[in-house]
Design a protein around this motif. Structure first.
Motif, short mmCIF file in Angstrom:
data_model
loop_
_atom_site.label_atom_id
_atom_site.label_comp_id
_atom_site.label_asym_id
_atom_site.label_seq_id
_atom_site.Cartn_x
_atom_site.Cartn_y
_atom_site.Cartn_z
N ALA A 141 54.39 80.15 47.27
CA ALA A 141 54.26 79.97 45.82
C ALA A 141 52.83 79.65 45.40
N SER A 142 51.86 80.29 46.04
CA SER A 142 50.45 80.04 45.68
C SER A 142 50.13 80.56 44.28
N GLN A 143 51.04 81.36 43.70
CA GLN A 143 50.84 81.80 42.31
C GLN A 143 51.12 80.67 41.32
N VAL A 144 51.83 79.62 41.79
CA VAL A 144 52.26 78.55 40.90
C VAL A 144 51.58 77.22 41.23
N VAL A 145 51.48 76.91 42.52
CA VAL A 145 50.82 75.67 42.95
C VAL A 145 49.84 76.01 44.08
N PRO A 146 48.80 75.20 44.25
CA PRO A 146 47.81 75.51 45.30
C PRO A 146 48.42 75.38 46.69
N LEU A 173 44.21 83.42 42.45
CA LEU A 173 43.23 82.37 42.74
C LEU A 173 42.97 82.19 44.23
N TYR A 174 43.86 82.68 45.08
CA TYR A 174 43.73 82.44 46.52
C TYR A 174 43.93 83.75 47.27
N LYS A 175 43.29 83.84 48.41
CA LYS A 175 43.39 85.04 49.23
C LYS A 175 44.82 85.25 49.74
N VAL A 176 45.52 84.14 50.03
CA VAL A 176 46.89 84.26 50.55
C VAL A 176 47.83 84.87 49.51
N SER A 177 47.49 84.73 48.23
CA SER A 177 48.32 85.32 47.18
C SER A 177 48.29 86.84 47.26
N LEU A 225 47.49 63.17 40.00
CA LEU A 225 47.55 64.58 40.39
C LEU A 225 46.38 64.93 41.31
N SER A 226 46.66 65.77 42.32
CA SER A 226 45.61 66.16 43.24
C SER A 226 44.59 67.04 42.52
N SER A 227 43.38 66.97 42.96
CA SER A 227 42.31 67.75 42.34
C SER A 227 42.57 69.26 42.42
N PRO A 228 43.02 69.82 43.58
CA PRO A 228 43.33 71.25 43.62
C PRO A 228 44.39 71.66 42.60
N LEU A 229 45.38 70.81 42.39
CA LEU A 229 46.44 71.14 41.44
C LEU A 229 45.91 71.17 40.01
N VAL A 230 45.06 70.22 39.66
CA VAL A 230 44.45 70.20 38.32
C VAL A 230 43.62 71.46 38.09
N HIS A 231 42.80 71.83 39.09
CA HIS A 231 41.98 73.04 38.97
C HIS A 231 42.87 74.28 38.84
N HIS A 232 43.95 74.30 39.61
CA HIS A 232 44.86 75.45 39.57
C HIS A 232 45.47 75.60 38.18
N ASN A 268 61.37 77.74 39.04
CA ASN A 268 61.54 79.01 38.32
C ASN A 268 60.98 80.18 39.12
N TYR A 269 59.79 79.97 39.69
CA TYR A 269 59.18 81.04 40.49
C TYR A 269 60.07 81.38 41.69
N SER A 270 60.61 80.36 42.35
CA SER A 270 61.40 80.59 43.56
C SER A 270 62.68 81.35 43.27
#
Length: 683
Positions: free
Chosen positions: A315-320, A530-534, A511-518, A364-366
């Protein structure tokens, strides 16, 4: 006589003889003859293979496919001649008394034979065979209809006033009861009114079913990458006689039938008179993407690494990547434990969180990874309800709901604290029995007696509880045990029947910093990768992966079974108080087995190992700690993911930690398990 009609009759007789239909017809005639009772109508079902009959005679084959009512008259003539020639039914007088129902085994796989209510125009006037697919969303109770009736002339001096079966009315596809049995018929000989001879009315069973195109399920998912728009509507299906009660609400069927338009007052309803029903089975195992195969080979040195990486990047499209790992692992485990079988291994999730927005997006994504992932709309019913049939029969109709539409998938019911007490009690009952009962009062719906219909609920439930909402509405208890959370907003018994209770790692206050940026980047550009794994592991790849993994058949190894039983018995001894006895519910053992099998499927294996059982035990123990406080096993809250998974070294550290947990578990079982002996590596 038209020579072409005569030729088609001859071909029909040859086909019946070659296909075995003639032998069946003779057998059916014997039943009628043995009864020694006269009927207005003698009904026969003839199975037709369009391919075989088209090879014998293309004209008759075309006639059956495009003029089935006229084709039935050809078989009617053949059957009448056969009955008279062979003296099969002594009571039969006229050809009109024979009712023939043609049942094609299949239709040509061409677009012109497919009927879809999401396509325009809807051709309901052709009165030929079509094939259609849909999901049953409403079912009426079985009522009676008139198959056929005999009419006599009211003029006593008329030859047609008694005796002969001159005037016969037979039900045609799409015809209402008032069309079959009317009062405005007149005698063709003397023009006097005709009156029905009630002694010879033939009744049959009728059931009205509502179906809808399976594509509508996409609109009930919380998240979808599909931007296409389409129009669809429910369509009415008539099941008659031997087909009554052959459908189950929530199932996906392929039907062959003749479309018609039924007039009910000023309202016209498009419907299909069904001739045959075929259950559409879920798609079989798909293929894995090359990236998943490569990831599996890279992590083959450990039974824990593949699922750890899978959860980490999910779910890298939704959370980091790297956030909510325990929750994402639980979601994946629940996704692969979905199937349309009774007594299946279900895995329900209840999440305790203050980040309701992020958790809602993740769930929802899942849902979109499953064909039957349904987000329950608050305005509708979770479980089936009863209403009056809208086609004027006055009978009861059972309406589907979110749980029925999510059959073989997941039903996401949102915030559990938003439901009233009676709904929560009903939910608890359904989770315990996996069935729900619909009560139909007889007086209200024109029946002599009340009815109870039991419907199987074959779905996983997802829900969450907002801890901020819980703390505002309830006075928090003061006597908490170590590790225990305040979930007093939810009844304790309801929390116990959910498979897993999960507390997410990041409360909203930090909230974690990566999550805020995401979240900020997605708000600016929702379509951004946002990520290569996506890009490497797309949503479609996960859909195929889940489809492949959920269809794996897994078996418990003796070692895993001993570990599960040992932990269960030891925990029942440890987790108990003097008043209520053991706080470990009886369903805990089933949950452990379900978690173990799910982890095995997620690992793409077919034998449950001790490593799978360990992950299941750690997840359940964390859940029990949140409900009842820590036990003598005393595991860390984040025991499944104790480290951030950033490289191979962190995976190695996690393996070492899990091996230590395994050793700790063995000591726990040895100390508290009553007479349990498990082999260890030292032995």
């Amino acid at each position: 006589m038209d020579p072409e009609i005569q030729k088609m009759r001859e071909v029909a007789l040859v086909y019946l003889d070659r296909s075995g239909g003639l032998q069946k017809f003779v057998h059916d005639c014997k039943k009628y003859n043995d009864s020694k009772q006269s009927y207005a109508v003698y009904r026969f079902i003839i199975s037709i293979n369009p391919s075989d009959i088209a090879e014998l005679d293309a004209t008759l084959g075309n006639y059956i496919l495009h003029n089935p009512l006229q084709a039935a008259q050809i078989f009617q003539s053949v059957c009448f001649i056969a009955i008279k020639t062979l003296s099969l039914i002594e009571q039969l007088q006229t050809e009109a008394q024979i009712s023939i129902l043609l049942k094609p085994t299949h239709l040509p796989p061409l677009p012109s034979y497919v009927l879809s209510l999401s396509a325009y125009p809807f051709n309901y006037t052709s009165q030929r065979f079509y094939i259609s697919e849909g999901i049953v969303i409403a079912m009426g109770t079985v009522t009676k209809y008139t198959q056929g009736a005999r009419f006599l002339c009211t003029e006593e001096t008329c030859p047609f006033s008694e005796g002969r079966f001159r005037y016969i009315r037979v039900h045609c596809p799409g015809a209402t009861e008032s069309a079959t049995v009317r009062t405005d018929f007149v005698c063709s000989l003397c023009s006097s009114p005709l009156q029905e001879d009630m002694k010879f009315r033939v009744l049959g069973d009728k059931q009205i079913v509502e179906m809808i195109d399976a594509k509508v399920l996409n609109a009930l998912k919380g998240y979808s990458n599909n931007k296409s728009h389409f129009r669809t509507q429910a369509f009415t299906v008539f099941l008659r006689d031997e087909l009554a009660n052959k459908m189950t609400i929530g199932n996906h069927y392929r039907i062959i039938g003749i479309p018609a338009c039924v007039q009910n007052g000023l309202q016209a309803t498009a419907c299909i008179e069904v001739n045959s029903i075929h259950l559409c089975k879920p798609k079989g195992p798909s293929f894995l993407s090359d990236n998943f195969k490569y990831l599996l080979s890279l992590t083959s040195s450990s039974c824990w690494r593949f699922t750890a990486v899978l959860a980490n990047i999910f779910a890298s499209q939704v959370v980091p990547p790297g956030t909510y790992n325990t929750l994402k692992l639980a979601i994946l485990l629940s996704l692969v434990q979905t199937c349309e079988k009774e007594n299946a291994d279900y895995l329900d999730l209840l999440i305790v969180t203050s980040d309701t927005l992020v958790i809602d997006r993740l769930l929802n994504y899942s849902l979109c990874l499953l064909p039957r992932g349904i987000r329950h709309p608050p305005s509708s019913e979770i479980f089936p309800s009863v209403s009056k049939d809208k086609h004027g029969t006055g009978s009861a109709s059972i309406q589907a709901c979110s749980t029925v539409l999510a059959k073989g998938g997941v039903c996401y019911i949102g915030d559990l604290s938003s439901y009233k007490k009676d709904k929560l009690e009903l939910l608890q009952s359904v989770l315990e029995s996996r069935t729900t009962t619909v009560f139909i009062p007889g007086k209200k719906y024109g029946e002599e007696a009340d009815q109870q219909v039991t419907i199987s609920v074959q779905t996983n439930f997802w829900s969450f509880v907002d801890v901020d909402s819980s703390s505002k509405k309830h006075i928090q208890k003061e006597n908490f045990l170590i590790g225990q959370m305040d979930v007093s907003l939810i009844p304790a018994n309801l929390a116990d029947v959910f498979g897993l209770l999960i507390y997410n790692e990041f409360p909203s206050c930090r909230l974690s910093s990566p999550l805020v940026h995401h979240i900020l980047k997605k708000a600016i550009n929702p379509e951004a990768m946002l990520y290569k794994v996506s890009q490497q592991f797309r949503t479609q790849d996960y859909e195929e992966f889940i489809l492949f993994a959920k269809n794996l058949h897994v078996e418990l190894s003796s070692e895993a079974e001993n570990l599960i039983q040992g932990y269960y018995l030891a925990s029942r001894r440890v987790r108990r108080d003097s008043i209520h006895g053991s706080t470990l519910s009886a369903s805990a053992l089933k949950i452990l087995i379900s978690l173990s099998k799910a982890h095995t499927k997620l690992s793409l294996r077919q034998t449950v190992l001790e490593e799978d059982a360990l992950i299941a035990i750690l997840l359940l123990e964390s859940s029990l700690t949140l409900k009842h406080g820590t036990s003598a096993l005393c595991i860390a809250p984040n025991s499944v993911f104790p480290f951030d998974l950033s490289d191979e070294n962190s995976l190695q550290q996690r393996d070492i930690y899990l091996m230590q947990c395994h050793h700790q578990l063995l000591k726990f079982i040895a100390a508290y398990g009553p007479g349990i002996h498990i082999n260890t590596n030292e032995e």
